[in-house]
Motif scaffolding. Structure first.
Motif, PDB file in Angstrom:
ATOM      1  N   PHE A 146       1.336  53.258 -51.914  1.00  0.00           N
ATOM      2  CA  PHE A 146       1.777  53.044 -53.140  1.00  0.00           C
ATOM      3  C   PHE A 146       1.104  51.509 -53.593  1.00  0.00           C
ATOM      4  CE2 PHE A 146       4.637  56.462 -52.560  1.00  0.00           C
ATOM      5  CZ  PHE A 146       4.110  57.389 -53.132  1.00  0.00           C
ATOM      6  N   GLY A 147       0.549  50.850 -52.646  1.00  0.00           N
ATOM      7  CA  GLY A 147      -0.069  49.448 -53.155  1.00  0.00           C
ATOM      8  C   GLY A 147       0.695  48.279 -52.828  1.00  0.00           C
ATOM      9  N   ASP A 148       2.127  48.595 -52.196  1.00  0.00           N
ATOM     10  CA  ASP A 148       3.034  47.535 -52.089  1.00  0.00           C
ATOM     11  C   ASP A 148       3.086  47.153 -50.550  1.00  0.00           C
ATOM     12  OD1 ASP A 148       3.859  50.237 -51.562  1.00  0.00           O
ATOM     13  OD2 ASP A 148       6.105  50.039 -51.902  1.00  0.00           O
ATOM     14  N   ILE A 149       2.181  45.937 -50.316  1.00  0.00           N
ATOM     15  CA  ILE A 149       2.147  45.570 -49.084  1.00  0.00           C
ATOM     16  C   ILE A 149       2.694  44.161 -48.710  1.00  0.00           C
ATOM     17  CG2 ILE A 149       0.485  44.747 -47.223  1.00  0.00           C
ATOM     18  CD1 ILE A 149      -1.646  46.330 -48.420  1.00  0.00           C
ATOM     19  N   LYS A 150       3.909  44.101 -48.054  1.00  0.00           N
ATOM     20  CA  LYS A 150       4.824  43.029 -47.681  1.00  0.00           C
ATOM     21  C   LYS A 150       4.131  41.815 -47.224  1.00  0.00           C
ATOM     22  CE  LYS A 150       9.041  41.418 -45.404  1.00  0.00           C
ATOM     23  NZ  LYS A 150       9.701  40.816 -46.408  1.00  0.00           N
ATOM     24  N   TYR A 151       3.343  41.774 -46.169  1.00  0.00           N
ATOM     25  CA  TYR A 151       2.564  40.966 -45.397  1.00  0.00           C
ATOM     26  C   TYR A 151       1.270  40.690 -45.512  1.00  0.00           C
ATOM     27  CZ  TYR A 151       6.802  41.268 -42.460  1.00  0.00           C
ATOM     28  OH  TYR A 151       8.169  41.491 -42.193  1.00  0.00           O
ATOM     29  N   SER A 152       0.666  39.574 -45.877  1.00  0.00           N
ATOM     30  CA  SER A 152      -0.425  39.551 -46.443  1.00  0.00           C
ATOM     31  C   SER A 152      -1.499  39.133 -45.137  1.00  0.00           C
ATOM     32  CB  SER A 152      -0.746  37.995 -47.093  1.00  0.00           C
ATOM     33  OG  SER A 152      -0.222  37.077 -46.534  1.00  0.00           O
ATOM     34  N   ALA A 153      -2.763  39.212 -45.430  1.00  0.00           N
ATOM     35  CA  ALA A 153      -3.621  38.987 -44.227  1.00  0.00           C
ATOM     36  C   ALA A 153      -3.577  37.793 -43.603  1.00  0.00           C
ATOM     37  CB  ALA A 153      -5.098  38.898 -44.856  1.00  0.00           C
ATOM     38  N   GLY A 154      -3.351  37.723 -42.369  1.00  0.00           N
ATOM     39  CA  GLY A 154      -3.075  36.442 -41.507  1.00  0.00           C
ATOM     40  C   GLY A 154      -1.948  36.099 -41.266  1.00  0.00           C
ATOM     41  N   PHE A 155      -0.776  37.328 -41.341  1.00  0.00           N
ATOM     42  CA  PHE A 155       0.678  36.793 -41.151  1.00  0.00           C
ATOM     43  C   PHE A 155       0.386  36.760 -39.504  1.00  0.00           C
ATOM     44  CE2 PHE A 155       0.157  41.614 -40.529  1.00  0.00           C
ATOM     45  CZ  PHE A 155       1.121  41.971 -39.659  1.00  0.00           C
TER      46      PHE A 155
END
Length: 598
Positions: free
Chosen positions: A25-34
């Motif tokens: 549903f599009g809800d990603i907690k951790y961004s790229a590079g975490f």
């Protein structure tokens, strides 16, 4: 076509790499590079050992292949030895991050997904994980040589193709937004595992997976130890940092629960999740607890409640009438059980998705009615009224009053008491067999057995061991059984395995009750087609309303927390407890050894 246009067209045809995660549903907690999940200690030291017992009662294992139907694989094998393209975490219910895959690109219409594998990904034998291994794993799991639930769960994947050595494409037969998660979650194993044997004959061969652990030996039996691969390829990935810290993880098997509990007190293993309230209230005392050698703790859970209940096999003609099933459900006195046997620690299961946003309550809302009205001709009229609650004996109700209702329902279904038994028009007595694999379960079913006897029903208890129980359930060779369906924070394709009509006729499926209902199938399709959490919730509540009105089981009970006994001296726990976890797998993945355990 001008030649100078070809490079631009080729680039446009390729996926745009860079998606480090996929969320239904599009809800990603951790961004790229975490760098790590925030419920782990990224600097946790490696070393030491943790010893566990399986959360289910098994007494031995007889194969190293967890993906086939016949036999019993050791606990921990799937989580510790095998990996997938994407991996979830213990905080987000419908999001997964790259593991074997470093990138994922999902088409705008959600009908395909392309994964690019990490060049450093390696199997335990040192060979690279390639796209062909992913294709092979998928083909094997949907074949008749694998357990049937994989064919059901992966049915929405139309094809899988190795685009190049490290790029694999999945094509789907619908725009179901869960399918990329299912594709990303397929366990990947090497084509060399079993050396070309038919997959259902790969039994004693040690798996060739890519996970952080390997079995320490190839011996079948009772206990198994997994040894951490110190050359594990993924140890520095953000999705693995701070996890799988023990050098050895052992699962110990015992013949019965008494021996299992004594083993905890004696220091034979380190952690046990308790499922029996009487044990929790009366056994977790004594010198080992007084001295702090064993700690008794209720760990919080943010997950929905599991469905746990006695279940009917609708393949049996006498259980096909909904009034009979409703009557039998009235024979359980949960309040008496909770007071006399459970020490008041349990909550009654309501519906099939208790303590969750998916549990139907009261009258159907407008969002549910929008889904139910087109199916009205296939549904019981009661579906459009208040959802029924599990029978209660809280005054002014009582077991006596419930049995009167049960007697009337049975009479409406053609069963009346005469000649010393409840009989149908042919004079056949109503007899029912309860299949039981837990010795502690006998005392819980005896009050219900006595209540049925007052109605003229003879219920017998057939005690079998865990292996025979599972075999008979796989063969649908039972009348009344017991099941626990683990809660899902984002339900999806597993609903087809439990409630879909096709699974009802598939040997070894989890549709134990033999449910074949076009309306249920239609609502499951609406669940799978949900594009928002609101749509998912409405479809799930409508489904719960229909299932609850079908009386396919006798709801039991659940606990709002995890009852855990563990030996604290050897371990350090992470600073926070994530919301969605199971105690044994959480401990194996995120705890670490104290200096005394090295």
């Amino acid at each position: 076509m001008r030649l100078w246009l070809l490079p631009a067209l080729l680039v446009a045809a390729l996926p745009v790499w860079g998606a480090h995660a996929y969320a239904q549903f599009g809800d990603i907690k951790y961004s790229a590079g975490f760098t790590h999940f925030d419920y782990v200690n990224p600097d946790a030291p490696k070393g030491g050992e943790i010893r566990l017992v399986p959360p289910i009662a098994v007494t031995q294992f007889d194969k190293f292949n967890p993906f086939t139907l016949k036999g019993t694989a050791p606990a921990g094998l799937t989580d510790l030895v095998f990996e997938s393209l994407l991996v979830g975490n213990l905080q987000e219910p419908s999001t997964a991050y790259g593991l074997l895959a470093e990138d994922v690109e999902v088409a705008p219409d959600h009908r395909s997904a392309v994964f690019r594998l990490r060049p450093e990904a390696r199997f335990s034998d040192g060979t690279p994980v390639l796209a062909e291994d992913v294709v092979y794993s998928w083909r094997t799991l949907i074949s008749k040589q694998a357990a049937p639930q994989y064919r059901t769960l992966l049915a929405g994947i139309r094809s899988v193709k190795a685009v190049s050595e490290r790029v694999v494409r999945f094509d789907f037969d619908s725009d179901n937004r869960e399918l990329p998660l299912l594709a990303g979650g397929i366990p990947v194993f090497s084509q060399r595992w079993g050396q070309g044997k038919p997959f259902d004959q790969v039994i004693t061969e040690l798996p060739i997976g890519s996970g952080p652990y390997r079995p320490s030996s190839a011996r079948l039996g009772r206990d198994i130890t997994y040894v951490r691969d110190k050359n594990y390829w993924g140890r520095d990935l953000a999705v693995r940092r701070g996890q799988y810290n023990f050098d050895r993880i052992t699962y110990k098997l015992y013949l019965d629960d008494t021996a299992r509990f004594e083993g905890l007190k004696a220091g034979e293993y380190d952690l046990k999740r308790e499922f029996i309230s009487r044990n929790w209230a009366r056994q977790y005392t004594g010198r080992a607890f007084d001295r702090g050698e064993v700690k008794k703790q209720v760990f919080p859970s943010g997950a929905p409640g599991d469905y746990q209940g006695y279940i009917f096999n609708l393949r049996n003609p006498k259980l096909q009438d909904v009034r009979v099933r409703q009557a039998l459900a009235l024979t359980m006195d949960f309040e008496w059980l909770n007071r006399q046997m459970f020490y008041g620690i349990y909550t009654r299961v309501q519906g099939w998705f208790p303590n969750s946003p998916f549990q139907a309550k009261g009258l159907p809302g407008a969002d549910e009615l929008a889904l139910l009205e087109p199916l009205r001709g296939q549904l019981r009229p009661e579906v459009f009224g208040p959802v029924p609650l599990s029978p209660s004996t809280v005054p002014p109700s009582s077991l006596r009053e419930n049995l009167r209702k049960a007697r009337d329902l049975l009479a409406q279904a053609g069963w009346t008491y005469r000649d010393g038994a409840l009989r149908n028009a042919k004079g056949e007595a109503f007899a029912l067999e309860y299949l039981n694999a837990q010795p502690s379960g006998v005392r819980l079913v005896l009050p219900m057995q006595a209540a049925m006897a007052k109605l003229g029903i003879q219920m017998t208890v057939r005690n079998v061991d865990g292996a025979l129980y599972q075999q008979r359930m796989n063969d649908f060779d039972f009348e009344l059984g017991s099941i626990r369906i683990p809660a899902r924070t984002t339900p999806g394709s597993e609903l087809l395995e439990y409630f879909g009509s096709e699974a009802a006729g598939t040997h070894g499926s989890a549709n134990y009750w033999g449910l074949k209902d076009p309306a249920v199938d239609a609502l499951i399709r609406r669940v799978l087609a949900a594009t928002t959490r609101d749509e998912l919730g409405a479809a799930m509540r409508a489904l719960d309303r229909v299932l609850t009105n079908g009386y396919y089981g006798i709801p039991q009970w659940y606990s709002s927390g995890f009852l855990v006994g563990y030996r604290p001296a050897g371990f350090v726990l992470p600073p926070s407890v994530p919301p969605y976890y199971e105690p044994d797998s959480w401990a194996a993945a995120t705890w670490w050894a104290s200096p005394s355990n090295k």
